[in-house]
Design an enzyme around this catalytic site. Structure first.
Site, PDB file in Angstrom:
ATOM      1  N   ALA A 152       0.859  -1.190   0.130  1.00 14.15           N
ATOM      2  CA  ALA A 152      -0.002   0.117   0.076  1.00 14.15           C
ATOM      3  C   ALA A 152       0.818   1.324  -0.085  1.00 14.15           C
ATOM      4  CB  ALA A 152      -0.760  -0.082   1.119  1.00 14.15           C
ATOM      5  N   GLY A 164       0.833  -5.377   1.007  1.00 14.73           N
ATOM      6  CA  GLY A 164      -0.411  -5.164   0.230  1.00 14.73           C
ATOM      7  C   GLY A 164      -0.259  -5.805  -1.233  1.00 14.73           C
ATOM      8  N   GLU A 218      -0.286  -9.600  -0.722  1.00 16.04           N
ATOM      9  CA  GLU A 218      -1.872  -9.971  -0.561  1.00 16.04           C
ATOM     10  C   GLU A 218      -2.638  -9.923  -1.615  1.00 16.04           C
ATOM     11  OE1 GLU A 218      -1.524  -6.602   2.667  1.00 16.04           O
ATOM     12  OE2 GLU A 218      -2.463  -8.206   3.929  1.00 16.04           O
ATOM     13  N   GLU A 234       4.786  -5.213   6.864  1.00 12.41           N
ATOM     14  CA  GLU A 234       4.223  -4.166   7.744  1.00 12.41           C
ATOM     15  C   GLU A 234       4.610  -3.738   9.024  1.00 12.41           C
ATOM     16  OE1 GLU A 234       2.713  -6.618   5.829  1.00 12.41           O
ATOM     17  OE2 GLU A 234       1.220  -5.877   4.706  1.00 12.41           O
TER      18      GLU A 234
HETATM   19  C1  HXC Z   1       4.902   4.156  -1.213  1.00 12.39           C
HETATM   20  C2  HXC Z   1       6.855   3.426  -2.237  1.00 12.39           C
HETATM   21  C3  HXC Z   1       6.499   2.300  -1.719  1.00 12.39           C
HETATM   22  C4  HXC Z   1       5.479   2.049  -1.007  1.00 12.39           C
HETATM   23  C5  HXC Z   1       8.400   1.845  -2.571  1.00 12.39           C
HETATM   24  N1  HXC Z   1       7.944   3.358  -2.796  1.00 12.39           N
HETATM   25  N2  HXC Z   1       7.535   1.398  -2.088  1.00 12.39           N
HETATM   26  N3  HXC Z   1       6.124   4.735  -1.934  1.00 12.39           N
HETATM   27  N4  HXC Z   1       4.504   3.356  -0.790  1.00 12.39           N
HETATM   28  N5  HXC Z   1       4.860   0.985  -0.684  1.00 12.39           N
HETATM   29  C6  HXC Z   1       8.656   4.452  -3.611  1.00 12.39           C
HETATM   30  C7  HXC Z   1      10.052   4.757  -2.792  1.00 12.39           C
HETATM   31  O1  HXC Z   1       9.521   5.810  -1.846  1.00 12.39           O
HETATM   32  C8  HXC Z   1      10.877   5.420  -4.029  1.00 12.39           C
HETATM   33  O2  HXC Z   1      10.095   6.794  -4.321  1.00 12.39           O
HETATM   34  C9  HXC Z   1      10.416   4.597  -5.081  1.00 12.39           C
HETATM   35  O3  HXC Z   1       9.357   3.677  -4.708  1.00 12.39           O
HETATM   36  C10 HXC Z   1      11.506   3.268  -5.165  1.00 12.39           C
HETATM   37  O4  HXC Z   1      11.913   2.750  -3.852  1.00 12.39           O
HETATM   38  P1  HXC Z   1      13.290   2.741  -3.391  1.00 12.39           P
HETATM   39  O5  HXC Z   1      12.805   2.408  -1.816  1.00 12.39           O
HETATM   40  O6  HXC Z   1      13.997   3.859  -3.648  1.00 12.39           O
HETATM   41  O7  HXC Z   1      13.625   1.447  -3.906  1.00 12.39           O
HETATM   42  P2  HXC Z   1      14.585   0.161  -3.221  1.00 12.39           P
HETATM   43  O8  HXC Z   1      15.815   0.595  -2.518  1.00 12.39           O
HETATM   44  O9  HXC Z   1      15.221  -0.626  -4.602  1.00 12.39           O
HETATM   45  O10 HXC Z   1      13.697  -0.451  -2.254  1.00 12.39           O
HETATM   46  C11 HXC Z   1      12.496  -1.003  -2.870  1.00 12.39           C
HETATM   47  C12 HXC Z   1      11.771  -1.733  -1.868  1.00 12.39           C
HETATM   48  C13 HXC Z   1      11.486  -0.499  -0.634  1.00 12.39           C
HETATM   49  C14 HXC Z   1      12.331  -2.829  -1.189  1.00 12.39           C
HETATM   50  C15 HXC Z   1      10.533  -2.296  -2.493  1.00 12.39           C
HETATM   51  O11 HXC Z   1      10.873   0.569  -1.546  1.00 12.39           O
HETATM   52  C16 HXC Z   1      10.542  -0.683   0.336  1.00 12.39           C
HETATM   53  O12 HXC Z   1      10.865  -1.380   1.389  1.00 12.39           O
HETATM   54  N6  HXC Z   1       9.287  -0.303   0.068  1.00 12.39           N
HETATM   55  C17 HXC Z   1       8.306  -0.302   1.160  1.00 12.39           C
HETATM   56  C18 HXC Z   1       7.749  -1.731   1.423  1.00 12.39           C
HETATM   57  C19 HXC Z   1       6.596  -1.987   2.167  1.00 12.39           C
HETATM   58  O13 HXC Z   1       6.735  -1.603   3.829  1.00 12.39           O
HETATM   59  N7  HXC Z   1       5.262  -2.352   1.923  1.00 12.39           N
HETATM   60  C20 HXC Z   1       4.172  -2.729   3.025  1.00 12.39           C
HETATM   61  C21 HXC Z   1       3.644  -1.126   3.151  1.00 12.39           C
HETATM   62  S1  HXC Z   1       2.078  -1.562   4.184  1.00 12.39           S
HETATM   63  P3  HXC Z   1      11.054   7.960  -4.252  1.00 12.39           P
HETATM   64  O14 HXC Z   1      10.028   8.862  -4.663  1.00 12.39           O
HETATM   65  O15 HXC Z   1      11.933   8.166  -3.199  1.00 12.39           O
HETATM   66  O16 HXC Z   1      12.016   7.834  -5.514  1.00 12.39           O
HETATM   67  C22 HXC Z   1       0.835  -2.248   3.425  1.00 12.39           C
HETATM   68  C23 HXC Z   1      -0.212  -2.674   3.937  1.00 12.39           C
HETATM   69  C24 HXC Z   1      -1.313  -3.003   3.375  1.00 12.39           C
HETATM   70  O17 HXC Z   1       1.230  -2.963   2.464  1.00 12.39           O
HETATM   71  C25 HXC Z   1      -2.705  -2.843   4.055  1.00 12.39           C
HETATM   72  C26 HXC Z   1      -3.745  -2.071   3.136  1.00 12.39           C
HETATM   73  C27 HXC Z   1      -5.214  -2.345   3.589  1.00 12.39           C
END
Ligand code: HXC
Length: 258
Positions: A65, A109, A112, A132
């Site tokens: 998400a 997400g 999921e 998460e």
């Molecule tokens: C918003 C995101 C994002 C996310 C990545 N980006 N994941 N933006 N939401 N979930 C953006 C980064 O901010 C960045 O933007 C660009 O994508 C590239 O990401 P980087 O981090 O620079 O790349 P990298 O170093 O290769 O790492 C990739 C990654 C990491 C491992 C996927 O981005 C990451 O850990 N993302 C978050 C993963 C996460 O925690 N997901 C769970 C979310 S909670 P900029 O603008 O800086 O270039 C969830 C709950 C769902 O999903 C429930 C819903 C009801």
């Protein structure tokens, strides 16, 4: 219908829906979820679609998400609003088979969403995770429930508690994905599987999907009864007559979804 966060193409009875937010690793925001629910609904209603492939890019299926969208939300915003609830329910209501073709990150997400699909074919660079906990939240689109059913409690608990990622080999070994293929051939393999499904009767495919999904919702005895009644019901279709006649006449069946 044109979408801003998706690319949709329909050919030979297969709809390919590609998540398309390249600047944010296909993070799922409200617009994307709403467009996805709409696109799946349209594919479901379209007689020219018998199978759907949901995919992302080579780098990311979806990295979860959208954290920017969630960061400042309150409990009242989330509970009182509808953060993905209606759209994810609409996605789950899709009756035609949906294959997730996953390359790169399928996190939170994103993992999921892949698990909401009917089966997952992944590329050898795929990484699945439920990180998460690193953000101070728990999964919210079924991850604690589905991952546990798919890979068992120990692995699911470890993934959710530590936030570690699972690679493609481990995902296949633990039953999360049906198959791993080289990243360059992911779409080709997913399309081959979709084409095989698209040769069948859409009615029968929908019945298969209902029956298998029922196994997660009910007892074995009730599930078997449900399956048997569905089996009986298929004899009311023209496609059953065609399928069996084609076998006996040693020709390829021409299903008409009737
Ligand atoms: C918003 C995101 C994002 C996310 C990545 N980006 N994941 N933006 N939401 N979930 C953006 C980064 O901010 C960045 O933007 C660009 O994508 C590239 O990401 P980087 O981090 O620079 O790349 P990298 O170093 O290769 O790492 C990739 C990654 C990491 C491992 C996927 O981005 C990451 O850990 N993302 C978050 C993963 C996460 O925690 N997901 C769970 C979310 S909670 P900029 O603008 O800086 O270039 C969830 C709950 C769902 O999903 C429930 C819903 C009801």
């Amino acid at each position: 219908m044109a979408y801003e966060t998706l690319i949709v193409e329909i050919e030979d009875y297969v709809a390919v829906i590609r998540l398309n937010r390249p600047d944010a690793m296909n993070a799922l925001n409200s617009q994307l979820m709403s467009e996805l629910a709409q696109a799946l609904g349209e594919a479901d209603r379209n007689d020219k679609v018998r199978c759907i492939v949901l995919t992302g890019s080579e780098k990311a299926f979806a990295a979860g998400a959208d954290i920017k969208e969630m960061a400042e939300q309150s409990f009242v915003d989330m509970f009182g609003g509808d953060f993905f609830t209606k759209d994810s329910e609409a996605i789950m209501r899709t009756r035609k088979p949906v294959i997730a073709a996953v390359a790169g990150y399928a996190l939170g997400g994103g993992c999921e969403l892949a698990m909401m699909c009917d089966f997952i074919i992944c590329a050898d660079n795929a990484k699945f995770g439920q990180p998460e906990i690193n953000l101070g939240v728990v999964a919210g689109l079924g991850g604690t429930q589905r991952l546990t059913r798919f890979v068992g409690k120990s692995k699911a608990m470890e993934m959710h508690l530590t936030g570690r990622f699972m690679d493609a080999a481990e995902a296949e070994r633990s039953g999360l994905v049906s198959r791993v293929v080289p990243v360059k051939t992911l779409m080709e393999e997913a399309m081959k599987a979709a084409a095989r499904i698209a040769e069948k009767s859409a009615l029968t495919a929908m019945a298969v999907k209902e029956a298998v999904n029922r196994s997660y919702e009910t007892t074995l005895r009730e599930g078997i009864l449900f399956e048997r009644r569905l089996f009986h019901a298929m004899f009311a279709t023209e496609d059953q007559k065609e399928g069996m006649a084609a076998f006996l006449e040693k020709r390829t069946a021409q299903f008409r979804d009737r």
